[in-house]
Enzyme design. Sequence first.
Site, PDB file in Angstrom:
ATOM      1  N   HIS A   1      -6.327  10.217  -2.605  1.00 51.62           N
ATOM      2  CA  HIS A   1      -5.794  10.097  -1.243  1.00 51.62           C
ATOM      3  C   HIS A   1      -6.691  10.790  -0.201  1.00 51.62           C
ATOM      4  O   HIS A   1      -6.905  10.276   0.888  1.00 51.62           O
ATOM      5  CB  HIS A   1      -4.371  10.667  -1.194  1.00 51.62           C
TER       6      HIS A   1
ATOM      7  N   ASP B   1       0.844  -1.197   0.000  1.00 51.54           N
ATOM      8  CA  ASP B   1       0.000   0.000   0.000  1.00 51.54           C
ATOM      9  C   ASP B   1       0.883   1.252   0.000  1.00 51.54           C
ATOM     10  O   ASP B   1       1.392   1.672   1.037  1.00 51.54           O
ATOM     11  CB  ASP B   1      -0.917   0.002   1.235  1.00 51.54           C
TER      12      ASP B   1
ATOM     13  N   TYR C   1       3.961   9.433   0.477  1.00 50.40           N
ATOM     14  CA  TYR C   1       4.831   8.797   1.470  1.00 50.40           C
ATOM     15  C   TYR C   1       6.304   9.084   1.177  1.00 50.40           C
ATOM     16  O   TYR C   1       7.166   8.839   2.029  1.00 50.40           O
ATOM     17  CB  TYR C   1       4.587   7.282   1.540  1.00 50.40           C
TER      18      TYR C   1
ATOM     19  N   LYS D   1      -1.560   6.268  -4.544  1.00 47.93           N
ATOM     20  CA  LYS D   1      -2.615   7.256  -4.282  1.00 47.93           C
ATOM     21  C   LYS D   1      -2.282   8.603  -4.906  1.00 47.93           C
ATOM     22  O   LYS D   1      -1.130   9.051  -4.869  1.00 47.93           O
ATOM     23  CB  LYS D   1      -2.819   7.426  -2.760  1.00 47.93           C
TER      24      LYS D   1
END
Length: 325
Positions: A110, A43, A48, A77
Amino acid sequence: MHNLKLSNSRTMPAVGLGLWKIENSVAADVVVEAARQGYRHFDCASDYGNEPEVGLGLRRIVADGICSRDELHVTSKLWNTCHRAGHVRLAVERSLRDLQLDYLDLYLVHFPIALEFVPFETRYPAGWLHDPDALQPAMKPIPVPLSETWQAMEELVTAGLVREIGVCNYGVSLLRDLLAYARIRPAMLQIEAHPYLVQSKLLRFCQEERIAVTAFSPLGAQSYFALNAARSEESILENEVIRQIATRHSRSPAQVVLRWGIQRGTAIVPKSTRPERLRENISLFDFELSDHEMQSINALDRHRRFNDPGDFCESAFHTFFPIYE
Ligand code: A2P
């Protein structure tokens, strides 16, 4: 490993490795170690900030013969700064390049939050602040309808860049609205969910609409202590009910909480960088919680959301930005 059914008859492994907050320096190794232990679902997200390292790890998984690309399920995302139709494809192409993939299994919006675009050459990933070096740094919201973003997401499916699309952090009303115009239905809703934020009505709605659900932060406060966003007494792993069930099954409290997540039909994406916890978090399929145990965990609900833009945007990004109220 159990699979979860996605909307158009594809499946996804119920346990994935959550990549949020995994340091760049270890991300590739953690991804490979997770795959060796049986993880096939990763994921990821542009935000990130570790997709290039995750990409190195994914390439090694295939090169080392741990499994083939088509056995992997990779999610990424779309970040808030890329909601305009013209930016959605740019964003997915960047994630694909970083992850060294030619398609994503799942691409999610997101947040239902649109922020001013930041060119990738200026800063990538853009994060929440429009200009971190400004005198008074703040978020810069822009008025983009979520329908515009969704239509651009649908085009990614048509173009073969992503297999499935979905959303994160939507409530029932936004989902109803989305279903009213979606030409391609959302296959997935990803939300914060754990025994202190049970969200049973949202889950029931998704079940009725055949939208699969992934729980992020499935261990609750655990992810938020380091961010100073949770108090020690909010640890679900210290909860007496959870601990008693864990003792009864000779499992760890984390395994009980994660098993509850799977047994109620959600996918879960626990994060860990430690090999022994990676193993612990995927060893959930040789025990079962009783109905009574499931209900007693449901009853722990405190409606406690640890990841709430209505709180963290103001404290961290000097911008009042509630979305769930
Ligand atoms: P670490 O990476 O040091 O293992 P979540 O997935 O709910 O966001 O939680 C992630 C947090 O929980 C991380 O701080 C992670 O730390 C910790 N964690 C992950 N797995 C376990 C586990 N099995 N027991 C206790 N803590 C865990």
